[in-house]
Design a protein around this motif. Sequence first.
Motif, PDB file in Angstrom:
ATOM      1  N   SER A 137      50.197  38.499  37.245  1.00 44.63           N
ATOM      2  CA  SER A 137      49.697  37.146  36.597  1.00 44.63           C
ATOM      3  C   SER A 137      48.601  37.324  36.119  1.00 44.63           C
ATOM      4  O   SER A 137      48.034  38.590  35.931  1.00 44.63           O
ATOM      5  N   VAL A 184      52.133  31.872  43.442  1.00 43.13           N
ATOM      6  CA  VAL A 184      52.831  31.339  42.030  1.00 43.13           C
ATOM      7  C   VAL A 184      54.179  30.525  42.418  1.00 43.13           C
ATOM      8  O   VAL A 184      54.900  31.096  43.228  1.00 43.13           O
ATOM      9  N   GLU A 244      51.022  29.748  37.899  1.00 41.65           N
ATOM     10  CA  GLU A 244      50.274  30.442  38.882  1.00 41.65           C
ATOM     11  C   GLU A 244      49.175  29.463  39.241  1.00 41.65           C
ATOM     12  O   GLU A 244      48.765  28.466  38.684  1.00 41.65           O
TER      13      GLU A 244
END
Length: 210
Positions: free
Chosen positions: A118, A82, A134
């Motif tokens: 995420s 990320v 992401e």
Amino acid sequence: MDFDMRALPKASRYKILGSCVTPRPIAWVTSLSVDGVANAAPYSFFNVLGDDPPTIALGLLAHAELRLKDTAANIRARGEFVVNLVDEAHAEAMNLTCIDAPPEIDEFVLAGLEPAASVAVAPPRIASAPVSFECRSLHLIETGPRQIAVIAEVLHAHIRDEFVLDAENHYIDSPGMRLIARLHGSGWYSRQSATFQMKRPVWGRLRGRE
């Protein structure tokens, strides 16, 4: 003055690149080791490459201990990470995660960062970051000994609600984020406090002036 970059030592090459290519956006990268240890580290050799698919590039230099940096090792092992962007409020926490901690140290804990799950990848994002992307790696290119360029697709974007001016039209309050960037030399950063605008020229209008 001319500099033969092939003849200069590594430290000198870094000084020239880092001093001339400024400001540079900061990718505060969060990743997971194969053992599930979270890692957070900032990188300023970073930018956007394209939008179809949405693509970013990340340059990961070699570790001073002549090994892969933890981020590079984690991305190579898992293929996911990320990119969190850094605002003024997170500057000190980001700087703390620059530390040369061993791989088993969780920088989320070290810097007092709250992780958030995420959507499309396993590594967590930084919950309070203004923006988080992401990413899944598309290509890993070894550009030198233990130096890796990562080209990745952005699968999911998180933007804090207060910075979304119009969700339907995707208007984002970029100045309101107060993002910081890397500058020349060790420890130098910039704020987005002074900006100016120039409209992009149109060939047809320019030709019409003749």
